[in-house]
Design an enzyme around this catalytic site. Structure first.
Site, PDB file in Angstrom:
ATOM      1  N   ASP A 125      88.426-119.147 -37.592  1.00 46.63           N
ATOM      2  CA  ASP A 125      87.712-120.425 -37.598  1.00 46.63           C
ATOM      3  C   ASP A 125      86.725-120.442 -38.759  1.00 46.63           C
ATOM      4  O   ASP A 125      85.856-119.571 -38.859  1.00 46.63           O
ATOM      5  CB  ASP A 125      86.965-120.625 -36.274  1.00 46.63           C
ATOM      6  CG  ASP A 125      86.365-122.019 -36.167  1.00 46.63           C
ATOM      7  OD1 ASP A 125      87.052-122.991 -36.537  1.00 46.63           O
ATOM      8  OD2 ASP A 125      85.212-122.137 -35.709  1.00 46.63           O
ATOM      9  N   HIS A 132      78.286-130.743 -41.765  1.00 49.77           N
ATOM     10  CA  HIS A 132      78.082-130.071 -40.475  1.00 49.77           C
ATOM     11  C   HIS A 132      77.128-128.891 -40.626  1.00 49.77           C
ATOM     12  O   HIS A 132      76.186-128.726 -39.835  1.00 49.77           O
ATOM     13  CB  HIS A 132      79.421-129.588 -39.929  1.00 49.77           C
ATOM     14  CG  HIS A 132      79.300-128.738 -38.695  1.00 49.77           C
ATOM     15  ND1 HIS A 132      78.867-129.238 -37.483  1.00 49.77           N
ATOM     16  CD2 HIS A 132      79.531-127.403 -38.494  1.00 49.77           C
ATOM     17  CE1 HIS A 132      78.846-128.259 -36.590  1.00 49.77           C
ATOM     18  NE2 HIS A 132      79.241-127.143 -37.176  1.00 49.77           N
ATOM     19  N   GLU A 198      84.220-129.452 -30.854  1.00 45.54           N
ATOM     20  CA  GLU A 198      84.153-129.419 -32.310  1.00 45.54           C
ATOM     21  C   GLU A 198      85.456-130.000 -32.847  1.00 45.54           C
ATOM     22  O   GLU A 198      86.544-129.471 -32.576  1.00 45.54           O
ATOM     23  CB  GLU A 198      83.938-127.999 -32.839  1.00 45.54           C
ATOM     24  CG  GLU A 198      82.532-127.481 -32.574  1.00 45.54           C
ATOM     25  CD  GLU A 198      82.223-126.184 -33.301  1.00 45.54           C
ATOM     26  OE1 GLU A 198      81.035-125.864 -33.429  1.00 45.54           O
ATOM     27  OE2 GLU A 198      83.176-125.507 -33.742  1.00 45.54           O
ATOM     28  N   GLU A 200      88.191-130.481 -35.363  1.00 42.35           N
ATOM     29  CA  GLU A 200      88.717-129.688 -36.471  1.00 42.35           C
ATOM     30  C   GLU A 200      90.197-129.990 -36.697  1.00 42.35           C
ATOM     31  O   GLU A 200      90.871-130.574 -35.852  1.00 42.35           O
ATOM     32  CB  GLU A 200      88.542-128.186 -36.198  1.00 42.35           C
ATOM     33  CG  GLU A 200      87.115-127.778 -35.854  1.00 42.35           C
ATOM     34  CD  GLU A 200      86.913-126.278 -35.801  1.00 42.35           C
ATOM     35  OE1 GLU A 200      87.729-125.550 -36.428  1.00 42.35           O
ATOM     36  OE2 GLU A 200      85.955-125.830 -35.153  1.00 42.35           O
ATOM     37  N   ASP A 232      87.629-126.872 -31.073  1.00 43.11           N
ATOM     38  CA  ASP A 232      87.057-125.542 -30.863  1.00 43.11           C
ATOM     39  C   ASP A 232      85.855-125.682 -29.931  1.00 43.11           C
ATOM     40  O   ASP A 232      84.725-125.867 -30.371  1.00 43.11           O
ATOM     41  CB  ASP A 232      86.637-124.942 -32.208  1.00 43.11           C
ATOM     42  CG  ASP A 232      86.154-123.518 -32.077  1.00 43.11           C
ATOM     43  OD1 ASP A 232      86.619-122.828 -31.150  1.00 43.11           O
ATOM     44  OD2 ASP A 232      85.320-123.092 -32.899  1.00 43.11           O
ATOM     45  N   LYS A 252      82.247-119.093 -27.729  1.00 38.86           N
ATOM     46  CA  LYS A 252      83.399-119.733 -28.361  1.00 38.86           C
ATOM     47  C   LYS A 252      84.739-119.330 -27.751  1.00 38.86           C
ATOM     48  O   LYS A 252      85.682-120.117 -27.745  1.00 38.86           O
ATOM     49  CB  LYS A 252      83.433-119.355 -29.853  1.00 38.86           C
ATOM     50  CG  LYS A 252      82.335-119.977 -30.691  1.00 38.86           C
ATOM     51  CD  LYS A 252      82.700-121.389 -31.071  1.00 38.86           C
ATOM     52  CE  LYS A 252      81.791-121.885 -32.179  1.00 38.86           C
ATOM     53  NZ  LYS A 252      82.169-123.238 -32.631  1.00 38.86           N
TER      54      LYS A 252
END
Length: 414
Positions: A125, A132, A198, A200, A232, A252
């Site tokens: 990642d 951001h 998140e 992505e 994520d 995470k």
């Protein structure tokens, strides 16, 4: 490119004849296998190959009967292109072999169950959006120290957990972990109160690289099979307590969600565009000469369990400071090898405009400015019962290519 009327594909379909994304599906009577989305249908590639339609291309039936795309990807880009060109030909003309076999080889998407499209070996990642990174840095270190000193010199990343990556429509439970309550001296074990998404994109690696041999920026495309939407998930309070000194871990690794369809790189070539100017100039191994970013519009919606769905963020993949080509070059510059099936996620995608931030952390400014929903309720972070849905598409003249969606409902902690 002419469009055959027998498919009856609407102009705004995510799965137009310009797209033809790959996935893995099953039905009540068909075990998991490779399929290609077209309009409201899935082309059962195993059924087509079983009739010998790819025999001259030297694509064996077994790669389409597999429960992941890894074996097909191992065949290499020349075979990917040959199969894609044949499918384009078939869906663009009347009385093609596909039309003749449609009763056997076309399955309605509404009748299919989707599965993870690849067997994921490793997942990395990145942290590649300047907007951001600046927003997050400003919240926690102040405006003057928003970006750490190395950020504009290399694509920052961490190695994530592949085992907890799940397909869209898989519900996940709120994670638990150690949290340091405000004004407390010792941590508590509790369910996360700052659960976040998140937004992505993730590149699916379709070609191995050799251990010890870096991949140059100009070679990076050779290793990209295609892209998926990627969520994520992040537990911000768990992450905040644990991340010094080694970075994300339990905040995470409890779950990440991906969309089921991999849009091939070939379908996105028309949407390449220049990324932001990079200052200072990167070191030679990260420099680029051609357009490297992709103009892909992205949206995030939130739907409370008893409320209406509402779009809360709109942004674009083209804003990324570090391109996927630079990410691959940096990932491998020390000799680290890529393997077929690896996922390289972009990191949260945020823009400059209000409402273009790719996380609740930014949209609510760490809960200090809660979002007001149309129904009158407020959200600082994602709550139990909320469903987060991410969508993406690219459009240019009469070409429309969509990524479908990655959709996840949050269940209470166990």
């Amino acid at each position: 490119m002419p469009q055959s009327p027998w498919l009856n594909i609407t102009d705004n379909s995510d799965f137009s004849i310009y797209n033809l994304p790959y996935g893995v599906f099953s039905t009540a009577t068909r075990r998991p296998r490779v399929g290609v989305a077209i309009g409201e249908y899935i082309i059962d590639m195993a059924a087509v190959a079983g009739r010998g339609k790819f025999h001259d291309l030297k694509v064996p039936l077994e790669v389409f009967e597999a429960s992941s795309l890894n074996a097909f990807m191992h065949l290499g880009r020349a075979r990917w292109k040959a199969v894609r060109q044949r499918l384009i030909q078939w869906v663009s003309q009347e009385n093609s072999p596909l039309e003749q076999l449609k009763g056997e080889c076309l399955i309605r998407q509404s009748e299919a169950r989707m599965h993870l499209p690849v067997q994921i070996g490793d997942y990395t990642d990145f942290y590649a959006s300047e907007e951001h990174a600046t927003n997050v840095g400003t919240m926690f270190r102040g405006k003057e120290n928003a970006l750490v000193s190395n950020w504009k010199h290399m694509p920052i990343a961490y190695h994530g957990r592949a085992s907890s990556i799940v397909i869209s429509a898989t519900d996940i439970h709120r994670p638990k972990g150690q949290i340091m309550p405000k004004d407390a001296e010792t941590p508590a074990f509790a369910a996360s109160q700052k659960l976040d998404f998140e937004l992505e994109m993730a590149a699916v690696i379709g070609k191995d690289s050799e251990l010890g041999h870096p991949v140059l920026t100009e070679e990076a495309e050779d290793h990209i099979f295609g892209f998926v939407l990627f969520n994520d998930w992040s537990a911000r309070d768990i992450q905040r307590w644990e991340y010094v000194p080694l970075g994300p871990f339990l905040g995470k690794n409890f779950a990440s969600s991906i969309s089921p369809w991999i849009v091939p790189l070939e379908a996105l070539q028309a949407f390449q565009t220049d990324g932001p100017e990079q200052h200072p100039v990167p070191l030679p191994y990260l420099q680029k000469n051609n357009p490297r970013n992709f103009d892909i519009q992205l949206e995030v919606s939130l739907q409370p369990e008893q409320g209406e769905k509402q779009i809360i963020s709109r942004t674009n993949f083209k804003h990324m400071y570090w391109s996927i080509h630079q990410q691959i070059a940096h990932h491998t510059v020390n000799g680290c090898n890529l393997r077929v099936g690896d996922l390289l996620a972009s990191g949260t995608i945020s823009g400059k405009a209000t409402g273009s931030q790719g996380s609740m952390l930014e949209l609510s400014w760490n809960g200090e400015q809660p979002l007001q929903m149309n129904s009158g309720i407020h959200r600082s972070f994602v709550e139990d019962g909320d469903t987060i849905c991410m969508t993406g598409f690219a459009r240019k003249e009469n070409i429309h290519i969509g990524f479908g969606e990655v959709k996840t409902k949050i269940l209470p902690a166990l």
